[in-house]
Scaffold this motif. Structure first.
Motif, mmCIF file in Angstrom:
data_model
loop_
_atom_site.group_PDB
_atom_site.id
_atom_site.type_symbol
_atom_site.label_atom_id
_atom_site.label_comp_id
_atom_site.label_asym_id
_atom_site.label_seq_id
_atom_site.Cartn_x
_atom_site.Cartn_y
_atom_site.Cartn_z
ATOM 1 N N SER A 100 0.879 -1.173 0.000
ATOM 2 C CA SER A 100 0.000 0.000 0.000
ATOM 3 C C SER A 100 0.916 1.223 0.000
ATOM 4 C CB SER A 100 -0.921 0.003 1.214
ATOM 5 O OG SER A 100 -0.186 -0.047 2.409
ATOM 6 N N ASP A 101 0.620 2.139 -0.880
ATOM 7 C CA ASP A 101 1.437 3.330 -1.021
ATOM 8 C C ASP A 101 0.504 4.491 -1.294
ATOM 9 O OD1 ASP A 101 3.679 4.973 -1.250
ATOM 10 O OD2 ASP A 101 4.737 3.603 -2.577
ATOM 11 N N SER A 102 1.056 5.654 -1.467
ATOM 12 C CA SER A 102 0.251 6.855 -1.645
ATOM 13 C C SER A 102 -0.281 6.983 -3.062
ATOM 14 C CB SER A 102 1.094 8.092 -1.331
ATOM 15 O OG SER A 102 1.531 8.052 -0.010
ATOM 16 N N PHE A 103 -1.496 7.476 -3.142
ATOM 17 C CA PHE A 103 -2.092 7.886 -4.406
ATOM 18 C C PHE A 103 -2.421 9.358 -4.291
ATOM 19 C CE2 PHE A 103 -2.716 3.373 -4.715
ATOM 20 C CZ PHE A 103 -2.529 3.121 -6.059
ATOM 21 N N PHE A 104 -2.510 10.008 -5.422
ATOM 22 C CA PHE A 104 -2.755 11.437 -5.457
ATOM 23 C C PHE A 104 -4.034 11.716 -6.215
ATOM 24 C CE2 PHE A 104 1.718 10.371 -5.503
ATOM 25 C CZ PHE A 104 2.136 10.973 -4.324
ATOM 26 N N CYS A 137 2.527 -3.898 -18.869
ATOM 27 C CA CYS A 137 3.322 -4.893 -18.149
ATOM 28 C C CYS A 137 2.707 -5.213 -16.790
ATOM 29 C CB CYS A 137 4.753 -4.383 -17.992
ATOM 30 S SG CYS A 137 5.880 -5.590 -17.265
ATOM 31 N N ALA A 138 2.210 -4.202 -16.114
ATOM 32 C CA ALA A 138 1.626 -4.379 -14.776
ATOM 33 C C ALA A 138 0.209 -4.952 -14.823
ATOM 34 C CB ALA A 138 1.621 -3.053 -14.023
ATOM 35 N N GLN A 139 -0.262 -5.277 -16.012
ATOM 36 C CA GLN A 139 -1.603 -5.828 -16.197
ATOM 37 C C GLN A 139 -2.692 -4.840 -15.788
ATOM 38 O OE1 GLN A 139 -1.441 -8.954 -17.800
ATOM 39 N NE2 GLN A 139 0.669 -8.230 -17.708
ATOM 40 N N ALA A 140 -2.389 -3.543 -15.881
ATOM 41 C CA ALA A 140 -3.351 -2.500 -15.514
ATOM 42 C C ALA A 140 -4.140 -1.997 -16.715
ATOM 43 C CB ALA A 140 -2.629 -1.330 -14.849
ATOM 44 N N GLU A 141 -3.590 -2.154 -17.910
ATOM 45 C CA GLU A 141 -4.232 -1.567 -19.084
ATOM 46 C C GLU A 141 -5.668 -2.051 -19.319
ATOM 47 O OE1 GLU A 141 -2.370 0.229 -22.854
ATOM 48 O OE2 GLU A 141 -2.701 -1.899 -23.288
ATOM 49 N N PRO A 142 -5.981 -3.330 -19.144
ATOM 50 C CA PRO A 142 -7.374 -3.738 -19.377
ATOM 51 C C PRO A 142 -8.394 -2.967 -18.540
ATOM 52 C CG PRO A 142 -5.965 -5.667 -19.318
ATOM 53 C CD PRO A 142 -5.117 -4.493 -18.900
ATOM 54 N N PHE A 143 -8.147 -2.807 -17.255
ATOM 55 C CA PHE A 143 -9.134 -2.072 -16.448
ATOM 56 C C PHE A 143 -9.084 -0.576 -16.748
ATOM 57 C CE2 PHE A 143 -5.884 -1.173 -13.141
ATOM 58 C CZ PHE A 143 -6.258 0.095 -12.736
ATOM 59 N N ASN A 203 -11.837 5.127 -5.309
ATOM 60 C CA ASN A 203 -12.659 4.649 -6.427
ATOM 61 C C ASN A 203 -12.015 3.479 -7.181
ATOM 62 O OD1 ASN A 203 -10.718 6.593 -7.323
ATOM 63 N ND2 ASN A 203 -11.832 6.852 -9.238
ATOM 64 N N LEU A 204 -10.930 2.927 -6.638
ATOM 65 C CA LEU A 204 -10.264 1.791 -7.258
ATOM 66 C C LEU A 204 -10.277 0.595 -6.307
ATOM 67 C CD1 LEU A 204 -7.102 3.604 -8.690
ATOM 68 C CD2 LEU A 204 -9.208 3.024 -9.921
ATOM 69 N N SER A 205 -10.308 -0.611 -6.877
ATOM 70 C CA SER A 205 -10.254 -1.824 -6.053
ATOM 71 C C SER A 205 -8.825 -2.032 -5.558
ATOM 72 C CB SER A 205 -10.703 -3.033 -6.877
ATOM 73 O OG SER A 205 -9.693 -3.380 -7.820
ATOM 74 N N GLY A 206 -8.660 -2.947 -4.624
ATOM 75 C CA GLY A 206 -7.331 -3.255 -4.118
ATOM 76 C C GLY A 206 -6.394 -3.749 -5.211
ATOM 77 N N GLY A 207 -6.893 -4.625 -6.076
ATOM 78 C CA GLY A 207 -6.075 -5.136 -7.170
ATOM 79 C C GLY A 207 -5.718 -4.056 -8.181
ATOM 80 N N GLN A 208 -6.656 -3.151 -8.454
ATOM 81 C CA GLN A 208 -6.373 -2.038 -9.374
ATOM 82 C C GLN A 208 -5.300 -1.121 -8.800
ATOM 83 O OE1 GLN A 208 -10.391 -0.584 -9.731
ATOM 84 N NE2 GLN A 208 -10.733 -1.679 -11.659
ATOM 85 N N LYS A 209 -5.409 -0.832 -7.517
ATOM 86 C CA LYS A 209 -4.392 0.003 -6.862
ATOM 87 C C LYS A 209 -3.017 -0.643 -6.967
ATOM 88 C CE LYS A 209 -7.533 1.798 -3.335
ATOM 89 N NZ LYS A 209 -7.835 1.787 -1.889
#
Length: 181
Positions: free
Chosen positions: A82-86, A111-117, A135-141
């Protein structure tokens, strides 16, 4: 590539690292241990967030104490659980003010498998991120934090329990993509 030579670190009365000596070449390594065993402290020692009490740490043959802090930190990509988001956009939260190229941001997200969501949202990379990324799920974060770590093309990538919220399939795809990087 990474060498710890007799590294010793103690916080008050708690011994965190005692005479750690290891010479690691370019490869994938895992650091395992129980909670509180000093894994995160070791990561912080590598980046010189804490000084070692004795011994030395070398990256690419150079003592980290002789390296400029900005240069040292640029060698690392780190994603914590868990880290900071802005408040801003997905794009901004991957870039975090580094002025990275769009190509690097998109490559890292893929690469991080984030592009689909990301592409499932109406705004794509301009999708807003609310305070604490509520507004993001744990996996998305976690995928965005990994993308952030990858975006700067680090020499050393550290994933500190940063894929615990990913399902098995996504985690396997992530590991394969990182190997190809």
């Amino acid at each position: 590539m990474l060498k710890l030579d007799g590294v010793h670190k103690k916080f008050k009365s708690a011994l965190v690292a005692e005479q750690i000596s290891v010479d690691l070449g370019p490869c994938t390594y895992g650091l395992l241990g129980r909670n509180g065993s000093g894994k995160t402290t070791l990561i912080q020692l590598l980046q010189r967030f804490y000084p070692v009490d004795s011994g030395a740490i070398y990256i690419e043959g150079k003592n980290i104490n002789a390296m400029e802090e900005e240069k040292l930190h640029s060698l690392f990509g780190v994603a914590f659980q868990s880290d900071s988001f802005f408040i801003g956009t997905i794009y901004d939260n991957i870039d975090i003010g580094r002025g990275l190229s769009e190509e690097d941001i998109l490559r890292a997200a893929r690469c991080a498998q984030a592009e689909p969501f990301i592409l499932d949202t109406e705004e794509g990379y301009r999708h807003p991120v609310h305070a604490k990324a509520a507004n993001l799920s744990g996996g998305q974060k976690q995928r965005l934090l990994i993308a952030r770590a990858l975006a700067g093309k680090p020499n050393i990538l550290i994933l500190d329990d940063s894929s615990s919220a990913l399902d098995y399939q996504t985690d396997a795809a992530l590991r394969n993509a990182i190997r190809r990087e």
